[in-house]
Scaffold this motif. Structure first.
Motif, mmCIF file in Angstrom:
data_model
loop_
_atom_site.group_PDB
_atom_site.id
_atom_site.type_symbol
_atom_site.label_atom_id
_atom_site.label_comp_id
_atom_site.label_asym_id
_atom_site.label_seq_id
_atom_site.Cartn_x
_atom_site.Cartn_y
_atom_site.Cartn_z
ATOM 1 N N LEU A 1 0.733 3.991 -3.010
ATOM 2 C CA LEU A 1 0.321 5.475 -2.710
ATOM 3 C C LEU A 1 1.620 6.371 -3.299
ATOM 4 O O LEU A 1 1.335 7.375 -3.628
ATOM 5 C CB LEU A 1 0.153 5.670 -1.215
ATOM 6 C CG LEU A 1 -1.125 5.266 -0.578
ATOM 7 C CD1 LEU A 1 -1.181 5.149 1.114
ATOM 8 C CD2 LEU A 1 -2.212 5.439 -1.339
ATOM 9 N N LEU B 1 0.871 -1.229 0.136
ATOM 10 C CA LEU B 1 -0.043 0.033 0.046
ATOM 11 C C LEU B 1 0.891 1.223 0.008
ATOM 12 O O LEU B 1 0.404 2.269 -0.711
ATOM 13 C CB LEU B 1 -0.840 -0.008 1.132
ATOM 14 C CG LEU B 1 -2.019 1.154 1.224
ATOM 15 C CD1 LEU B 1 -2.790 0.934 -0.127
ATOM 16 C CD2 LEU B 1 -2.633 1.093 2.493
ATOM 17 N N ALA C 1 -4.711 5.242 -6.891
ATOM 18 C CA ALA C 1 -3.329 4.701 -6.277
ATOM 19 C C ALA C 1 -3.878 3.427 -5.487
ATOM 20 O O ALA C 1 -2.952 2.226 -5.763
ATOM 21 C CB ALA C 1 -2.670 5.507 -5.419
ATOM 22 N N VAL C 2 -4.934 3.007 -4.577
ATOM 23 C CA VAL C 2 -5.106 1.949 -4.202
ATOM 24 C C VAL C 2 -5.617 1.059 -5.126
ATOM 25 O O VAL C 2 -5.355 -0.274 -5.068
ATOM 26 C CB VAL C 2 -6.206 2.144 -3.061
ATOM 27 C CG1 VAL C 2 -6.879 0.957 -2.413
ATOM 28 C CG2 VAL C 2 -5.735 3.169 -2.027
ATOM 29 N N LEU D 1 -6.325 9.234 -4.742
ATOM 30 C CA LEU D 1 -6.127 8.054 -3.779
ATOM 31 C C LEU D 1 -6.451 7.001 -4.054
ATOM 32 O O LEU D 1 -6.026 5.763 -4.081
ATOM 33 C CB LEU D 1 -6.570 8.681 -2.464
ATOM 34 C CG LEU D 1 -6.487 7.595 -1.169
ATOM 35 C CD1 LEU D 1 -4.970 7.371 -0.797
ATOM 36 C CD2 LEU D 1 -7.324 8.193 0.003
ATOM 37 N N THR E 1 -2.507 -0.461 -6.925
ATOM 38 C CA THR E 1 -1.930 -1.394 -5.821
ATOM 39 C C THR E 1 -2.420 -2.692 -5.821
ATOM 40 O O THR E 1 -1.621 -3.782 -6.083
ATOM 41 C CB THR E 1 -1.664 -0.780 -4.697
ATOM 42 O OG1 THR E 1 -1.232 0.370 -4.406
ATOM 43 C CG2 THR E 1 -1.168 -1.617 -3.434
ATOM 44 N N GLY F 1 1.094 6.676 -6.837
ATOM 45 C CA GLY F 1 0.103 7.485 -7.097
ATOM 46 C C GLY F 1 0.576 8.747 -6.885
ATOM 47 O O GLY F 1 0.009 9.806 -7.724
ATOM 48 N N PHE F 2 1.353 9.198 -5.916
ATOM 49 C CA PHE F 2 1.615 10.501 -5.672
ATOM 50 C C PHE F 2 2.556 11.159 -6.698
ATOM 51 O O PHE F 2 2.436 12.223 -7.341
ATOM 52 C CB PHE F 2 2.383 10.701 -4.270
ATOM 53 C CG PHE F 2 2.921 12.139 -3.987
ATOM 54 C CD1 PHE F 2 1.902 12.972 -3.620
ATOM 55 C CD2 PHE F 2 4.136 12.292 -3.979
ATOM 56 C CE1 PHE F 2 2.545 14.442 -3.479
ATOM 57 C CE2 PHE F 2 4.753 13.441 -3.992
ATOM 58 C CZ PHE F 2 3.706 14.574 -3.266
#
Length: 114
Positions: A40, A36, A53-54, A50, A57, A43-44
């Motif tokens: 994240l 995770l 990104a999850v 958010l 993952t 994703g950033f």
């Protein structure tokens, strides 16, 4: 030699499964947390939301890889490799837990899990 009833075997299996998950939970949760965090971070860097990104993952960690979110930068590609690598560990650990529970269900007399 009499064979136990299916509901007895099922109960033994789920008890053994619960015990194995309880024992391995610190390792399993640490691997999932690492995944995770890597997701994240990816994703950033990529500028994803958010949720994206999850989602990335989970899809990458399960080695599904739909291709709707694709890392474009070198760093995020390396992070995606890490997510996939740790995903293999999660899959292997879950398979090992299930095999252990099945083996203990079929070989024990049930006295340990009752």
């Amino acid at each position: 030699m009499s064979r136990p009833a299916p509901h007895t075997l099922r109960r033994r299996f789920f008890m053994a499964l619960g015990h194995a998950i309880h024992v391995t939970w610190p390792v399993l949760s640490a691997i999932l947390a690492i995944q995770l965090v890597l997701g994240l971070l990816a994703g950033f860097v990529e500028g994803w939301s958010l949720g994206d990104a999850v989602y990335f993952t989970l899809i990458t960690g399960l080695t599904i890889g739909y291709g709707d979110l694709v890392p474009r930068q070198a760093l995020t590609r390396v992070l995606a490799i890490g997510i996939g690598f740790f995903g293999l560990f999660v899959t292997a650990l879950i398979a090992a837990i299930a095999v252990h529970a099945m083996r203990s269900t079929l070989t024990d007399d049930g006295s340990r899990n009752e």
